[in-house]
Design an enzyme around this catalytic site. Structure first.
Site, PDB file in Angstrom:
ATOM      1  N   ARG A 148       0.797  -1.231   0.000  1.00  0.00           N
ATOM      2  CA  ARG A 148       0.000   0.000   0.000  1.00  0.00           C
ATOM      3  C   ARG A 148       0.827   1.278   0.000  1.00  0.00           C
ATOM      4  O   ARG A 148       1.886   1.332   0.616  1.00  0.00           O
ATOM      5  CB  ARG A 148      -0.932   0.003   1.222  1.00  0.00           C
ATOM      6  CG  ARG A 148      -2.006  -1.053   1.121  1.00  0.00           C
ATOM      7  CD  ARG A 148      -2.897  -1.119   2.356  1.00  0.00           C
ATOM      8  NE  ARG A 148      -4.005  -2.044   2.130  1.00  0.00           N
ATOM      9  CZ  ARG A 148      -3.907  -3.382   2.238  1.00  0.00           C
ATOM     10  NH1 ARG A 148      -2.771  -3.948   2.590  1.00  0.00           N
ATOM     11  NH2 ARG A 148      -4.949  -4.153   1.981  1.00  0.00           N
ATOM     12  N   HIS A 193      -0.833  -2.606  -4.488  1.00  0.00           N
ATOM     13  CA  HIS A 193      -0.183  -3.386  -5.543  1.00  0.00           C
ATOM     14  C   HIS A 193      -0.124  -2.646  -6.885  1.00  0.00           C
ATOM     15  O   HIS A 193      -0.406  -3.214  -7.946  1.00  0.00           O
ATOM     16  CB  HIS A 193      -0.892  -4.735  -5.716  1.00  0.00           C
ATOM     17  CG  HIS A 193      -0.873  -5.587  -4.465  1.00  0.00           C
ATOM     18  ND1 HIS A 193       0.155  -5.556  -3.564  1.00  0.00           N
ATOM     19  CD2 HIS A 193      -1.784  -6.478  -3.967  1.00  0.00           C
ATOM     20  CE1 HIS A 193      -0.098  -6.405  -2.570  1.00  0.00           C
ATOM     21  NE2 HIS A 193      -1.272  -6.959  -2.774  1.00  0.00           N
ATOM     22  N   HIS A 200       3.091 -12.864  -5.224  1.00  0.00           N
ATOM     23  CA  HIS A 200       1.904 -12.906  -4.358  1.00  0.00           C
ATOM     24  C   HIS A 200       1.299 -14.309  -4.286  1.00  0.00           C
ATOM     25  O   HIS A 200       0.072 -14.452  -4.178  1.00  0.00           O
ATOM     26  CB  HIS A 200       0.884 -11.888  -4.874  1.00  0.00           C
ATOM     27  CG  HIS A 200      -0.028 -11.351  -3.835  1.00  0.00           C
ATOM     28  ND1 HIS A 200      -0.961 -12.123  -3.183  1.00  0.00           N
ATOM     29  CD2 HIS A 200      -0.150 -10.116  -3.304  1.00  0.00           C
ATOM     30  CE1 HIS A 200      -1.628 -11.386  -2.314  1.00  0.00           C
ATOM     31  NE2 HIS A 200      -1.142 -10.151  -2.364  1.00  0.00           N
ATOM     32  N   ASP A 257      -2.232  -9.600   8.407  1.00  0.00           N
ATOM     33  CA  ASP A 257      -2.057  -8.931   7.116  1.00  0.00           C
ATOM     34  C   ASP A 257      -1.037  -7.828   7.370  1.00  0.00           C
ATOM     35  O   ASP A 257      -1.328  -6.643   7.221  1.00  0.00           O
ATOM     36  CB  ASP A 257      -3.404  -8.374   6.622  1.00  0.00           C
ATOM     37  CG  ASP A 257      -3.375  -7.971   5.154  1.00  0.00           C
ATOM     38  OD1 ASP A 257      -2.273  -7.985   4.562  1.00  0.00           O
ATOM     39  OD2 ASP A 257      -4.436  -7.629   4.609  1.00  0.00           O
ATOM     40  N   GLU A 285       4.872 -12.419   1.332  1.00  0.00           N
ATOM     41  CA  GLU A 285       5.291 -11.472   0.298  1.00  0.00           C
ATOM     42  C   GLU A 285       6.550 -10.759   0.782  1.00  0.00           C
ATOM     43  O   GLU A 285       6.471  -9.823   1.578  1.00  0.00           O
ATOM     44  CB  GLU A 285       4.181 -10.471   0.029  1.00  0.00           C
ATOM     45  CG  GLU A 285       2.885 -11.094  -0.416  1.00  0.00           C
ATOM     46  CD  GLU A 285       1.678 -10.218  -0.095  1.00  0.00           C
ATOM     47  OE1 GLU A 285       1.622  -9.060  -0.534  1.00  0.00           O
ATOM     48  OE2 GLU A 285       0.782 -10.686   0.625  1.00  0.00           O
TER      49      GLU A 285
END
Ligand code: BGC
Length: 373
Positions: free
Chosen positions: A106, A131, A201, A273, A336
């Protein structure tokens, strides 16, 4: 070794001595063959090693279509979530296996400043850009070059595409090695100062069964700190110790052990996350180790990157389909490897600035094996 077949073509790159161990499923090749609106060919490539491990790749989004690895009984199964055909890749919204960039993760309000000039990327995640923004490199056709045990995908992202400055030349090389590791090497250069953060990803489920939740995978993340976020998942700038929090994976524990803890950070993410600040960037010390007992499979992750976004598939909700299932909540997880989210607006984070004349280089290795008895 690399095999390459497009539907209707017999264009294989197979060394003769390996032919017998390199069957290609023509139906699969056909399902992933397509052309974009400019007539560029999209096709499936297969890397295969002597242990029967295979990795399928598409030059659409430089995507990992599948990673097929033996379990403790020698049964080879796909350990990633994926689609059944090119249409799935093209319409998917969860970034299964693709390369995200030019700025993965982000950027707050899609806005950043380089040398006094403000740039704006399109908002595609509430108030933020995720992304790279819509129709980024994950939805484009890359050039492919087939090598002996590797495949190179390259793309030039034009100046101002999605608002980012500079023509960015980006190359991603996937190499499958005989020790069952998949190495991903990224190289980039630009003709104007820009920001870059690229990663793969892939969503993993080492059980080989994509209908199973990921919660009983045992995870170790070699990180003493993570970057807490606000309610829109933008880092606050703090590097917070994991000790005493649900974010402590320094000693292996099940993904699901603390995922429902009463914790503000877990609520913001709907689970994990978050970016972890890695203690290691060594080729010899894993940043992450994951073990799945029922299959006996394990995976180690090595990276030159300073962080890893651990995402537990909290937004999967049965809409994405493939492999005979509708992918449900927390059936796959992503690791990631990356620079930290929103780095262009966080001067204390490692820089993501790339200037003309510089070469960006990054390597991540996903190494598969079996849990020692
Ligand atoms: C993000 C998640 C997002 C997912 C799929 C991850 O990298 O951190 O918030 O839902 O990508 O877009």
């Amino acid at each position: 070794m690399v095999l390459s077949v497009a539907a209707g073509l017999s264009s294989c790159v197979i060394t003769p001595d390996k032919m017998e161990q390199a069957p290609i499923d023509p139906k699969r090749a056909e399902a992933f063959a397509a052309k974009d609106s400019n007539g560029h060919a999209i096709q499936l490539y297969t890397l295969r090693n002597k242990n029967g491990m295979t990795v399928e790749l598409s030059n659409y989004g430089a995507t990992i279509v599948s990673i097929n690895v033996p379990d403790k009984n020698g049964k080879v199964e796909n350990v990633t979530l994926g689609y059944d055909d090119h249409a799935g890749l093209a319409s998917g919204t969860s970034y299964f296996g693709c390369v995200v960039g030019r700025y993965g993760n982000r950027i707050a309000k899609g806005t950043f400043n380089i040398d006094g000039v403000e740039y704006h990327a399109p908002l595609n995640n509430g108030l933020n850009t995720l992304h790279g923004g819509i129709n980024s490199i994950d939805k484009q056709v890359w050039k492919a070059r087939v090598m002996n045990d590797a495949i190179a995908f390259s793309i030039t992202i034009p100046d101002d595409q999605n608002g980012y400055p500079g023509n960015l030349k980006l190359k991603v090389v996937y190499s499958l090695r005989e020790d069952n590791s998949l190495a991903i090497d990224y190289t980039a250069s630009t003709d104007k100062s820009t920001v870059i953060n690229v990663t793969n990803h892939a969503y993993f489920n080492l059980s080989g069964d994509p209908s199973r939740k990921n919660l009983d995978h045992e995870l170790m993340i070699n990180a003493d700190r993570f970057t807490p976020v606000d309610s829109t998942l933008i880092p606050t700038g703090e590097l917070r110790p994991v000790k005493g929090t649900p974010f402590d994976f320094t000693i292996a524990k099940a993904i699901g052990k603390d995922i429902e803890a009463d914790d503000e950070q877990l609520k913001f993410g709907g689970g994990y996350d978050h970016n972890f600040v890695l203690n290691t960037n060594s080729k010899n010390v894993p940043a992450v180790v994951v073990k799945e007992k029922s299959s006996g499979r394990m995976m180690e992750v090595f990276t030159t990157e300073p962080g890893v976004q651990f995402y537990t598939g909290n937004f999967l909700n049965g809409v994405e389909k493939g492999r005979g299932v509708a992918y449900q909540h927390r059936t796959g997880f992503c690791l990631e490897t990356q620079h930290f989210p929103d780095s262009p607006n966080q001067p204390a984070f490692p820089t993501t600035l790339l200037k003309p004349g510089e070469t960006f280089k990054s390597q991540t290795i996903y190494k598969f094996g079996l849990i020692a008895e």
